[in-house]
Design an enzyme around this catalytic site. Structure first.
Site, PDB file in Angstrom:
ATOM      1  N   GLY A  15     -24.487  18.231  11.863  1.00  0.00           N
ATOM      2  CA  GLY A  15     -24.539  19.166  12.894  1.00  0.00           C
ATOM      3  C   GLY A  15     -24.575  20.620  12.239  1.00  0.00           C
ATOM      4  N   GLY A  18     -25.997  23.602  13.680  1.00  0.00           N
ATOM      5  CA  GLY A  18     -25.749  24.130  15.106  1.00  0.00           C
ATOM      6  C   GLY A  18     -24.764  25.261  15.124  1.00  0.00           C
ATOM      7  N   ILE A  20     -21.442  25.714  15.970  1.00  0.00           N
ATOM      8  CA  ILE A  20     -20.144  25.818  15.283  1.00  0.00           C
ATOM      9  C   ILE A  20     -20.179  25.302  13.732  1.00  0.00           C
ATOM     10  CG2 ILE A  20     -17.887  24.647  15.285  1.00  0.00           C
ATOM     11  CD1 ILE A  20     -18.171  24.564  18.295  1.00  0.00           C
ATOM     12  N   THR A 133     -14.076  17.794  22.389  1.00  0.00           N
ATOM     13  CA  THR A 133     -14.131  18.806  23.545  1.00  0.00           C
ATOM     14  C   THR A 133     -12.709  18.729  24.482  1.00  0.00           C
ATOM     15  OG1 THR A 133     -15.367  19.674  25.362  1.00  0.00           O
ATOM     16  CG2 THR A 133     -15.992  17.465  24.670  1.00  0.00           C
ATOM     17  N   ASP A 134     -12.412  19.786  24.924  1.00  0.00           N
ATOM     18  CA  ASP A 134     -11.498  19.624  26.271  1.00  0.00           C
ATOM     19  C   ASP A 134     -11.810  18.990  27.238  1.00  0.00           C
ATOM     20  OD1 ASP A 134     -12.941  21.867  26.838  1.00  0.00           O
ATOM     21  OD2 ASP A 134     -11.284  23.125  27.349  1.00  0.00           O
ATOM     22  N   GLU A 135     -13.224  18.975  27.335  1.00  0.00           N
ATOM     23  CA  GLU A 135     -13.810  18.429  28.758  1.00  0.00           C
ATOM     24  C   GLU A 135     -13.801  16.974  28.792  1.00  0.00           C
ATOM     25  OE1 GLU A 135     -17.927  19.982  29.336  1.00  0.00           O
ATOM     26  OE2 GLU A 135     -17.726  21.563  28.180  1.00  0.00           O
ATOM     27  N   TYR A 158     -22.212  14.470  29.552  1.00  0.00           N
ATOM     28  CA  TYR A 158     -21.868  15.027  28.313  1.00  0.00           C
ATOM     29  C   TYR A 158     -20.321  14.620  27.942  1.00  0.00           C
ATOM     30  CZ  TYR A 158     -19.981  18.500  25.114  1.00  0.00           C
ATOM     31  OH  TYR A 158     -19.361  19.055  23.920  1.00  0.00           O
ATOM     32  N   LYS A 162     -18.713  12.263  24.832  1.00  0.00           N
ATOM     33  CA  LYS A 162     -17.848  12.738  23.944  1.00  0.00           C
ATOM     34  C   LYS A 162     -16.792  11.988  24.147  1.00  0.00           C
ATOM     35  CE  LYS A 162     -18.133  15.780  21.470  1.00  0.00           C
ATOM     36  NZ  LYS A 162     -18.682  15.770  19.951  1.00  0.00           N
TER      37      LYS A 162
END
Ligand SMILES: NC(=O)c1ccc[n+]([C@@H]2O[C@H](COP(=O)([O-])OP(=O)(O)OC[C@H]3O[C@@H](n4cnc5c(N)ncnc54)[C@H](O)[C@@H]3O)[C@@H](O)[C@H]2O)c1
Length: 330
Positions: A15, A18, A20, A133-135, A158, A162
């Site tokens: 990636g 992308g 980041i 991710t924190d999600e 999503y 993850k």
């Protein structure tokens, strides 16, 4: 002749075209590492980066899908990476609601394929660094923060994909002893972000005199970190992170969506006033809330600060003017 630094590593980044990944790749090349950039070049990729990085002798580009097992096995066998930073993913929550299967394929299956291929990479202080991710932790109320001990409670396709990939990474560590490290970061901001994300979307729609949609009442809170601070944290994890560990990365910089959008509108009013007397904030429109919209994310990054000596150096309040200026006149 290639002048890679004597202590440079062979680093595979997935990636790398992308948002980041592009910033990480630029930094790794600056530091003298040799980088294999594996990117499928989906709609989210910045293809100009292929040309930019192509000028560096330390960069090799492979356009490939991380879920393509034979190609991933060949790429690793050929390049023999010492570090893998795995960032390739489908990343937009709204798209995951409309079409979740692409997210399962890339984020879950793709991670599984890479982990399997990586099992052949032993020695050389090999480490597989999984960027998450924190999600995955779900949604907070007004109080509290997430840390490395928080329970997983993903609520969107999503974040569930993850979370699934995180569990695979941990399982490959426990079962096969693969040297892995997992990181969780909050919302990133900085140059080069795909225009469907909140900050670039606000800027581009405002300048086009289009409505700026805000989900629900706009009171959802996100914890923002500058992409270059995130990149510094990832490199610290590569250098000094403990195998098998998890690090949560944040800048303790919480903003309600509506406040952030209003702040951007105010900066644009100064930089490029609208032709009429109207303000950019007049373009804000509250629209039906996203299904399952998480209310608040906030990260406690005490662990990485104490263990690796990393600390975010930027705050959104002081970085936003420059970011908006760069977006208005790149
Ligand atoms: N952006 C954020 O705020 C944020 C915060 C925390 C964690 N993360 C994580 O960081 C990583 C990078 O996020 P980003 O915002 O830079 O993403 P991005 O959407 O900007 O870029 C993703 C890149 O992955 C590539 N890609 C997608 N599917 C692929 C596949 N099957 N094979 C190979 N390449 C593929 C795309 O072409 C693109 O270049 C993701 O894993 C994301 O979950 C992002």
């Amino acid at each position: 002749m290639d002048e890679r630094a004597a202590n440079g590593k062979r680093v595979m980044v997935t990636g790398g075209c992308g948002f980041i990944g592009g910033h990480l790749l630029r930094k790794l090349l600056e530091l003298g590492h040799e980088v294999l950039n594996v990117d499928r070049l989906t709609y989210a990729a910045n293809t100009a980066l292929v040309e930019e990085f192509g000028k560096s002798p330390g960069h090799t580009f492979l356009q490939a899908d991380v879920a393509d097992e034979p190609i991933m096995r060949l790429a690793m066998a050929d390049f023999r990476p010492q570090w893998i930073f795995h960032l390739a993913a489908e990343t937009h929550v709204d798209r995951s609601i409309e079409g979740p299967l692409d997210f399962l394929r890339t984020n879950v299956l793709g991670t599984g394929v890479l982990l399997e291929a990586a099992r052949a990479m032993t020695g050389n202080n090999f480490r597989f660094i999984h960027i998450s991710t924190d999600e995955v932790y779900g949604s907070l109320g007004l109080e509290g923060t997430f840390d490395e001990t928080s329970q997983y409670s993903p609520r969107s396709p999503y974040s569930a994909s993850k979370a699934g990939s995180d569990h695979l990474v941990r399982a490959w560590y426990e079962t096969y002893g693969l040297p892995v490290i997992v990181t969780h970061c909050g919302n990133n901001y900085g140059t080069g972000q795909f225009p469907e994300k909140l900050i670039p979307m606000t800027i581009t729609r405002a300048l086009a005199e289009e409505e700026i949609p805000i989900y629900g009442n706009g009171c959802q809170v996100r914890d923002w970190v500058h992409v270059d601070d995130h990149v510094d944290a990832l490199i610290a994890v590569g250098d000094r992170g403990a195998i098998g560990d998890t690090y949560d990365i944040g800048a303790r910089d919480e903003w309600r969506n509506i406040d952030l959008v209003r702040k951007i509108c105010g900066i644009l009013d100064d930089l490029r006033p609208r032709a009429s007397a109207a303000k950019y904030a007049d373009l804000i429109r509250f629209v039906s809330d996203r299904p399952g919209h998480d209310f608040r994310y906030a990260i406690n990054s005490d662990k990485i600060e104490a263990a690796l000596g990393w600390k975010a150096s930027r705050r959104i309040d002081s970085s936003l003017v420059e970011l908006v200026e760069n977006t208005v006149s790149p």
